[in-house]
Design an enzyme around this catalytic site. Structure first.
Site, PDB file in Angstrom:
ATOM      1  N   GLU A  87     109.724  24.201   9.333  1.00 20.14           N
ATOM      2  CA  GLU A  87     109.484  25.651   9.379  1.00 20.14           C
ATOM      3  C   GLU A  87     109.634  26.227   7.965  1.00 20.14           C
ATOM      4  OE1 GLU A  87     110.339  28.074  13.126  1.00 20.14           O
ATOM      5  OE2 GLU A  87     111.845  28.892  11.796  1.00 20.14           O
ATOM      6  N   LYS A 122     118.644  36.491  16.784  1.00 19.67           N
ATOM      7  CA  LYS A 122     118.747  37.297  15.564  1.00 19.67           C
ATOM      8  C   LYS A 122     117.991  38.618  15.753  1.00 19.67           C
ATOM      9  CE  LYS A 122     117.540  37.150  10.709  1.00 19.67           C
ATOM     10  NZ  LYS A 122     116.957  36.398   9.610  1.00 19.67           N
ATOM     11  N   LYS A 124     102.665  33.493  19.090  1.00 26.53           N
ATOM     12  CA  LYS A 124     103.448  34.445  19.893  1.00 26.53           C
ATOM     13  C   LYS A 124     102.582  35.634  20.288  1.00 26.53           C
ATOM     14  CE  LYS A 124     107.886  33.806  17.477  1.00 26.53           C
ATOM     15  NZ  LYS A 124     108.873  34.454  16.615  1.00 26.53           N
ATOM     16  N   HIS A 157     114.868  -0.412  18.425  1.00 25.28           N
ATOM     17  CA  HIS A 157     114.162  -0.976  19.579  1.00 25.28           C
ATOM     18  C   HIS A 157     113.003  -0.079  20.008  1.00 25.28           C
ATOM     19  CE1 HIS A 157     117.265  -4.053  20.138  1.00 25.28           C
ATOM     20  NE2 HIS A 157     118.069  -3.114  19.651  1.00 25.28           N
ATOM     21  N   GLU A 208     111.330  34.132  24.902  1.00 26.38           N
ATOM     22  CA  GLU A 208     112.034  33.108  25.680  1.00 26.38           C
ATOM     23  C   GLU A 208     113.472  33.536  25.986  1.00 26.38           C
ATOM     24  OE1 GLU A 208     110.266  32.624  22.930  1.00 26.38           O
ATOM     25  OE2 GLU A 208     109.242  30.679  22.925  1.00 26.38           O
ATOM     26  N   GLY A 238     117.205  32.330  10.575  1.00 26.07           N
ATOM     27  CA  GLY A 238     117.483  31.735  11.888  1.00 26.07           C
ATOM     28  C   GLY A 238     117.843  30.266  11.803  1.00 26.07           C
ATOM     29  N   ARG A 239     117.060  29.493  11.038  1.00 23.72           N
ATOM     30  CA  ARG A 239     117.294  28.044  10.991  1.00 23.72           C
ATOM     31  C   ARG A 239     118.461  27.654  10.097  1.00 23.72           C
ATOM     32  NH1 ARG A 239     112.520  29.721   9.155  1.00 23.72           N
ATOM     33  NH2 ARG A 239     111.914  29.421   6.990  1.00 23.72           N
TER      34      ARG A 239
END
Ligand code: F6P
Length: 546
Positions: free
Chosen positions: A355, A209, A514, A386, A215, A269-270
């Site tokens: 977030e 965005k 960051k 399990h 990254e 973003g999310r």
């Protein structure tokens, strides 16, 4: 239009809930079934292909009434209007929150700063669909004239989790394109991928965005370099496309303007998989299925916007979550989808939920004195049974759990589906009903154990039960039902933020790390050392080999 403002703990309904909690906290869920003969009817919701059973929760019908009053008093209906009409409800970033506009029917105008955004939404979607058709049909050629068979999404957070989860969830609906996702800045992540792919037939989607994320830019640059080791610079146009709001930065990266898919800053973003950020989904399952995903989410949007609270699925889920978080003091919630296709739904929802609502300051800028953001975790059933179900059944913590299952399997699978459904149903029954000491003793007697052995083993084999669950039984996993399911959780997040009086759509909490990573990076790559605490200095020195 802005959001209402209040202190939740001072609302009448909150205080009534506190009193009510002290009155009913020792009542068991099974007691409510005894006391409320119409409980199942009142607490089960039918919407399109969804059957949502809330009856196995630690609430009476009176609790729900009070929770509904809480939503009213907190101004939920005003907030919903602000949310859907393009009000700048992300106030700390000065933005509207309009991922819902991306899946609206496209007929009603939705204005941001007086400008109807729908024509642009439709135009961008058309561009994305036309591009996807060209790639899928083989019309779009790589630089050596071969068609594309592999797509690599380079992005992180919302520019990775949603597309990766949905692409995986809709694998059944996929075409011949193989999708991959590179997110971690750790170089080994992309190096392992590069071993598997052919640059001549691969299309790279750089999705960010902001187009400033460390990254994503690091991965994009390294992959670009790798690509250029076997292709000329001019080939970038056939193999790299970008999705972003930051058109200038994309230009600097060298991507052809016609290969840029814009998005808007009013899409968080999310919450962005519905936008061009979902390009990898659109490529992997085709525009028709992508459109179905949007349609399903749009249908859930309208359900949420237009349905009274009593029958409103996302709102009731949010209110139950507030009930457990703030009155029962539950520490976390689990989400268990009974399908391997949705194995990454919990990880995806972790970003959406944590977030968004992991905030300690209210909408007045004051520290809150009540609990907010829930901790989410989970894995696919039956695998989860399990792994961590022991703790849910017999541990000391209260963990309200969502059970999600699809009635029909996608493949013809013999009796696997009955086995899956039986596990899915049995777990919620076991969690609510438990197993009494009398039953345990009887079972052990029937096995022929001595009285002494029975006394010794009984405490370990008793299940207290009374552990709350919500059941979602959905007809079939399709792009449409998946869209609706995701949108349901998105609106749950919104309602919780409204009740807690926090801003759900910013994420300042990710910034400090960051910022400091940049400072540490320059320490690692030079002889200088900025001011840090002793522990941090020792780590930096160690990594520098000093
Ligand atoms: O780390 C926080 C965050 O801003 C997320 O909210 C976002 O989804 C992710 O980073 C990626 O951001 P971008 O799409 O701008 O690269």
């Amino acid at each position: 239009m802005t959001l209402p403002n209040h202190k939740p703990t001072q609302l009448n309904a909150w205080n009534e809930l506190a009193t009510h909690f002290s009155q009913i906290q020792n009542q068991e869920i099974l007691d409510f079934f005894e006391l409320e003969k119409d409980r199942l009817e009142k607490l089960s919701l039918h919407w399109e292909d969804f059957y949502v059973d809330l009856s196995k929760n630690s609430v009476s019908q009176k609790t729900l009434e009070l929770l509904i009053n809480l939503a009213d008093e907190a101004g939920l209906s005003q907030a919903i209007k602000a949310y859907f009409s393009g009000g700048k409800i992300n106030e700390t970033e000065g933005r509207a929150v309009l991922h819902t506009a991306l899946r609206s029917k496209g007929t009603e105008a939705i204005a941001v700063e007086g400008q109807n955004v729908i024509p642009e939404v439709n135009a961008v979607k058309e561009k994305m669909y036309a591009f996807a058709e060209r790639v899928i049909s083989g019309d779009w050629k790589g630089h050596t004239g071969k068609s594309i068979d592999t797509i690599v999404n380079i992005g992180i957070g919302g520019s990775d989790l949603g597309p990766a989860m949905v692409t995986e969830a809709l694998e059944f609906y996929g075409n011949h394109l193989t999708p991959y996702f590179v997110s971690n800045v750790e170089g080994d992540h992309h190096q392992e991928l590069l071993k598997k792919i052919n640059p001549e037939t691969t299309l790279f989607l750089i999705v960010s965005k902001t187009f400033t994320t460390q990254e994503t830019l690091a991965n994009a640059n390294s992959i670009r370099k790798w690509f250029l080791s076997s292709a000329p610079e001019s080939a970038i146009a056939q193999h790299f496309v970008a999705v972003s709001t930051n058109l200038e930065k994309i230009d600097a990266f060298g991507i052809a303007p016609e290969n840029v898919f814009p998005m808007n800053d009013w899409v968080g973003g999310r919450f962005s998989l519905w936008s061009t950020v979902g390009l990898s989904i659109c490529l992997a399952v085709g525009p028709e299925n992508f459109e179905q995903l949007l349609q399903g989410a749009g249908a859930m949007d309208r359900h949420f916007r237009d349905t009274p609270v009593e029958k409103n699925i996302p709102t009731l889920l949010a209110l139950l979550s507030v009930w457990y978080n703030n009155f029962w003091q539950a520490e976390s919630e689990a989400i268990v989808p009974y399908t391997q296709y949705l194995r990454n739904l919990p990880a995806y929802l972790q970003q959406g939920i944590m977030e968004s609502n992991g905030k300690g300051v209210d909408r007045n800028g004051k520290a809150v004195d009540y609990q907010t953001g829930t901790i989410i975790w989970g894995a696919s059933g039956t695998n989860a049974q399990h792994a961590f179900f022991q703790l849910i059944h017999q541990g000391t913590k209260l963990i309200p759990t969502d059970f999600i299952c699809f009635q029909e399997s996608l493949h013809e699978t013999g009796d696997h589906q009955d086995k899956l459904l039986s596990n899915f149903i049995a777990q919620t029954e076991a969690l609510m009903c438990g197993k009494t000491e009398a039953v345990v003793r009887k079972e052990l007697e029937e096995k022929g154990l001595s009285a002494q052995e029975i006394d010794r083993l009984t405490p370990f084999k008793v299940f207290t039960g009374n552990r709350p669950t919500t059941t979602f039984l959905i007809q079939k996993l399709t792009p449409y039902t998946l869209g609706a399911l995701i949108a349901m959780y998105e609106h749950k997040i919104f309602v919780q933020g409204i009740i807690w009086n926090i801003y759900s759509y910013d994420q300042w909490g990710v910034e400090l790390g960051k910022q400091l990573a940049n400072s540490v990076l320059s320490d690692l790559q030079s002889d200088t050392l900025a001011a840090h605490d002793p522990s941090t200095i020792a780590l930096i020195e160690r990594c520098k080999g000093n």
